[in-house]
Design an enzyme around this catalytic site. Structure first.
Site, PDB file in Angstrom:
ATOM      1  N   TYR A  22      -3.121  -4.388 -11.508  1.00 10.67           N
ATOM      2  CA  TYR A  22      -2.957  -4.549 -12.504  1.00 10.67           C
ATOM      3  C   TYR A  22      -3.168  -3.541 -13.597  1.00 10.67           C
ATOM      4  O   TYR A  22      -2.791  -3.270 -14.762  1.00 10.67           O
ATOM      5  CB  TYR A  22      -3.284  -5.925 -12.965  1.00 10.67           C
ATOM      6  N   GLY A  63       0.530  -1.158  -0.034  1.00  7.31           N
ATOM      7  CA  GLY A  63       0.161   0.171  -0.405  1.00  7.31           C
ATOM      8  C   GLY A  63       1.237   1.360  -0.145  1.00  7.31           C
ATOM      9  O   GLY A  63       0.430   2.553   0.107  1.00  7.31           O
TER      10      GLY A  63
END
Ligand SMILES: CC(C)(COP(=O)(O)OP(=O)(O)OC[C@H]1O[C@@H](n2cnc3c(N)ncnc32)[C@H](O)[C@@H]1OP(=O)(O)O)[C@@H](O)C(=O)NCCC(=O)NCCS
Length: 174
Positions: A139, A100
């Protein structure tokens, strides 16, 4: 995050204890497509030997923090097909506190740079659990596109889960 926060290098035998600890982390393995197995150090030794003898078609990279050289995760380009110029990508940031903070994105971009810029690959594919929102968001951000849905493709933790196949072409990079 600056581009210099992390660097990639090939995995080495000294990484095996850390990688082995990640294999034993059920929460982490729960996010991956593979099956949880108990893996002893001897098996990891053989796994590494097998990688050394198959590195013409496989790239296994360590994601390291530049400031300390700490191993934070791994990225892989596996099953390289030199005729069709494609390979399968995977990533794990094994250190939970490192997730993160942009490290997964930076490591993915550096691995793709290697795949397209150094290895002259044209298509990078991957599979991701349909429930893994964080990985899918990453992605998509770097340009991978979903190519359908593999229903109930993997059995994990007592149930079947859907898997999303995704791919990125050299021409699609963002
Ligand atoms: C999936 C993983 C590689 C992402 O790397 P990361 O370092 O945690 O993510 P980053 O901080 O680089 O964030 C990149 C993007 O991912 C998405 N993302 C990050 N954290 C997220 C969260 N908690 N929820 C949803 N999306 C999130 C966002 O799109 C983010 O871009 P943004 O910051 O511009 O919004 C990493 O969390 C990981 O290894 N997780 C465990 C193993 C795993 O799931 N591997 C993938 C298996 S297919």
């Amino acid at each position: 995050m600056s581009d210099n926060t992390i660097f990639l290098r090939e995995i080495e035998r000294g990484d095996l204890p850390t990688i082995n600890a990640w294999r034993a982390d059920k929460a982490l393995v729960g996010l991956l497509g593979g099956t949880f197995r108990y893996v002893g150090p001897e098996i990891d030794g053989k796994w590494f030997d097998s990688y050394l003898s198959s590195r013409a078609g496989n790239v296994r990279l360590a994601v390291c923090l530049a400031a300390t050289r700490e191993l934070l995760g791994v990225t892989y380009l596996l099953g390289i097909d030199w005729v069709n110029r494609c390979a399968e990508f995977s990533i794990q940031i094994g250190v939970e506190s490192a997730r993160g903070h942009g490290i997964g994105e930076a490591a993915t971009r550096l691995t793709l740079e290697h795949a397209f810029g150094d290895l002259n690959l044209n298509r990078i594919s991957l599979t991701v659990l349909a429930s893994n929102d964080r990985a899918i968001a990453l992605y998509e951000k770097v340009g991978f596109r979903a190519e359908g849905l593999l229903r109930q493709a993997v059995f994990k933790d007592g149930r079947y889960l859907d898997v999303v196949p995704m791919a990125l072409l050299a021409a699609d990079r963002r």
